[in-house]
Each structure stands twice: as C-alpha cells, then as structure tokens.
Design an enzyme around this catalytic site. Structure first.
Site, PDB file in Angstrom:
ATOM      1  N   ASP A  29     -26.243  59.286 132.229  1.00 44.13           N
ATOM      2  CA  ASP A  29     -25.035  59.682 131.503  1.00 44.13           C
ATOM      3  C   ASP A  29     -25.350  60.645 130.363  1.00 44.13           C
ATOM      4  OD1 ASP A  29     -23.671  58.069 133.212  1.00 44.13           O
ATOM      5  OD2 ASP A  29     -23.230  56.492 131.752  1.00 44.13           O
ATOM      6  N   ASN A  33     -17.752  61.530 124.816  1.00 40.06           N
ATOM      7  CA  ASN A  33     -17.777  60.086 124.568  1.00 40.06           C
ATOM      8  C   ASN A  33     -17.188  59.696 123.220  1.00 40.06           C
ATOM      9  OD1 ASN A  33     -18.754  59.036 126.926  1.00 40.06           O
ATOM     10  ND2 ASN A  33     -20.745  58.437 126.126  1.00 40.06           N
ATOM     11  N   SER A  57     -20.209  48.289 122.914  1.00 41.83           N
ATOM     12  CA  SER A  57     -21.269  47.444 122.367  1.00 41.83           C
ATOM     13  C   SER A  57     -20.916  46.907 120.985  1.00 41.83           C
ATOM     14  CB  SER A  57     -22.593  48.223 122.308  1.00 41.83           C
ATOM     15  OG  SER A  57     -22.548  49.225 121.317  1.00 41.83           O
ATOM     16  N   ALA A 116     -20.112  46.885 112.592  1.00 41.75           N
ATOM     17  CA  ALA A 116     -20.494  45.802 111.681  1.00 41.75           C
ATOM     18  C   ALA A 116     -19.629  45.797 110.416  1.00 41.75           C
ATOM     19  CB  ALA A 116     -21.978  45.894 111.322  1.00 41.75           C
TER      20      ALA A 116
END
EC number: 2.7.1.23
Length: 294
Positions: free
Chosen positions: A75, A148, A194, A213
């Site tokens: 990718d 992306n 993720s 986070a």
C-alpha cells in the site's frame, strides 16, 4: 497499450514475480514506461525484451499517453505513485508484493490473471477521494494532497499537543492528545483504524477526525461530510510539531495555519470483480474466522 510500471527498489524475493510480469507484457507487445530509479535497481537480475521509456516525476509521466500504471509493492508503494499520477486520471493497478494490501489488491500469484483481465476490459475502476492541504506558510510544495490521511503529531517531547479544530469556520473541539488524524474513507483502514477510528466505505463521501491518545477518554472519533473544510491551530510546550500527508512529513510550529478539504480530483484504482471492498476487509481483518478451529 501504454503501461507504466512503478516501484521503489527491486528486492531479491520479488525477482521471479517481476520477471513474470515483464515476460507477459512482452508477449502482449505493451509499450512500457518505467520509473527510472526502480529500473536502476535491476542490474542483470531482470531480462527486459522490449525497449523501455522512463519517467521520474509527474511532468515526465503526464507527458506520455499512459493507459495504466502497475504498482509493484504494498500500500505504501501506491501512496508513492499517487504523487506521480495526481490529476492525470490514469488508473492504478496494485500488485501486492508487500504485506497487508488493502489498496494493492492483486496477489503476486495472480499476475497473469490480472493482465488477462486488464487486456479484456474485465475490470472496474474504483474512484477514491483525495484530501488537499492548504497551509501558510506553504509546506509539501506541489505534493500537498493525500490518499490516506493528514496528521498533526507531537514531535520533540512527550508532552501532549493542543489542537484547536474548526469545521467550516465553526469551533469543534480542542484536542488534548498526542495528535490528530483526518482520514479519507481509503485511509479509514490505516492509521485511523489503529487509533480506534471507524471503517468507512470508499464512496461514502466522508472524512474522519480521529484523536491520537486523547487526554480526555470521552473524546471519540467523529465522521463528517467531505464537503467540509477543517482547519487547525496548534499549541503546546514544544516549539515544533510534525505534520504528515500519507508517508510524507514536514516540521511545523504554532505560527502555521492549516486547513484540509477534499481535492478537486480523484484517484482511480483498478479492481477486479472478485476483489471488492467487502471482500478486502473480511480477508485482511480476518472477520468471521474463529482461530480456535486452526
């Protein structure tokens, strides 16, 4: 047929598959254009039977009448070739010589089948939206777009950054976090996923804002229309922060003004009938597989 071939570097375990590709294209009398740096890595490892032409950048590529680009890698290789294809409209066929392969959908064992389908018009073009960055001062030059995602991340310290975020000029939130991701539907299966972001269908017409986070656990990813303009102001204890577009990165500070929107062009990926988005997420994410049976 005029076919461009792009990859970064010829790896030892790729040689046999790349040779198969060139042999089949020679049988088809294809006119080949190859990324020059990739060709330099061939040495005497690949036998090329036809004359080649070369390209290095977008201008070289656009000057040719290319029908398709074949991307050899994973990718990340497709993300690279997008910066060369840009708004030319030339479809990209990704042969997966890498690992995961959400975008490079064609297995290396199916090269001959893929080329047969390409020459018989047995394929579908899968349009993917592009994210465009406007910044002052300017960064990323003329490669200020991403297939992306766009991110702002902490860089020099372990301290969080504060990213004040606006949608169409209206205040959304101040993200206290390690960073923030704005992902396209294509990027929803990447870094955003993720970090807890949702999977979005390619033609859904959305962006995702995913905090990295976050300090406040009640701050969650949010999905919004890709007609929106999303702008940012950054502050923190550090002097510098990291800004990325796909795999490219630049250093910024608090004086930078940043905004992202949908680009005026799309990228077309070549897809075959048995490799749609639903198949890819089942296959790559191993949905429906009970590991107790293996």
């Amino acid at each position: 047929m005029n076919i461009a071939i792009y990859s970064r570097f010829l790896k030892k375990d790729h040689i046999s598959f790349v040779q198969i590709l060139f042999d089949i294209l020679a049988q088809r009398d294809a006119n080949l254009f190859i990324f020059e740096e990739y060709y330099k890595s061939f040495g005497d490892k690949i036998k090329v039977q036809q004359q080649l032409s070369f390209f290095q950048e977008h201008d070289d590529f656009k000057a040719q009448n290319i029908d398709f680009v074949i991307s050899l890698g994973g990718d990340g290789t497709i993300l690279d070739v997008v910066t060369i294809v840009r708004d030319s409209g030339v479809p990209i066929m990704g042969i997966n010589l890498g690992r995961l392969g959400f975008l490079a959908m064609i297995e290396k064992s199916r090269i001959e089948q893929a080329l047969d389908a390409l020459y018989s018009d047995s394929y579908t073009l899968d349009p993917r939206s592009i994210l465009y960055l406007e910044s002052f001062p300017s960064i990323f030059g003329d490669k200020n777009f991403a297939l992306n995602d766009f991110t702002i991340l902490k860089r020099d310290t372990s301290s969080m950054v504060i990213i004040h975020t606006y949608v169409n000029g209206e205040f959304l939130n101040s993200y206290w976090a390690d960073g923030i991701i704005v992902a396209t539907p294509t990027g929803s299966t990447g870094y955003s996923l993720s970090c807890g972001g949702p999977i979005i269908f390619p033609k859904s017409g959305n962006f995702i804002i995913t905090p990295v986070a976050p300090h406040n656990l009640n701050v969650r990813p949010i999905v919004l229309s890709d007609n929106a303009v999303i702008s940012f102001e950054v502050e923190g204890r550090a002097k510098n922060f990291l800004c990325t577009l796909d795999s490219r990165y630049e250093t910024i500070d608090t004086h930078f003004q940043l905004a992202v929107r949908k680009a005026d062009f799309q990228i077309n990926l070549v897809r075959f009938t048995d490799r749609n988005f639903l198949y890819m997420i089942r296959e790559k994410l191993k949905w429906g597989i009970d590991s107790r049976n293996y």
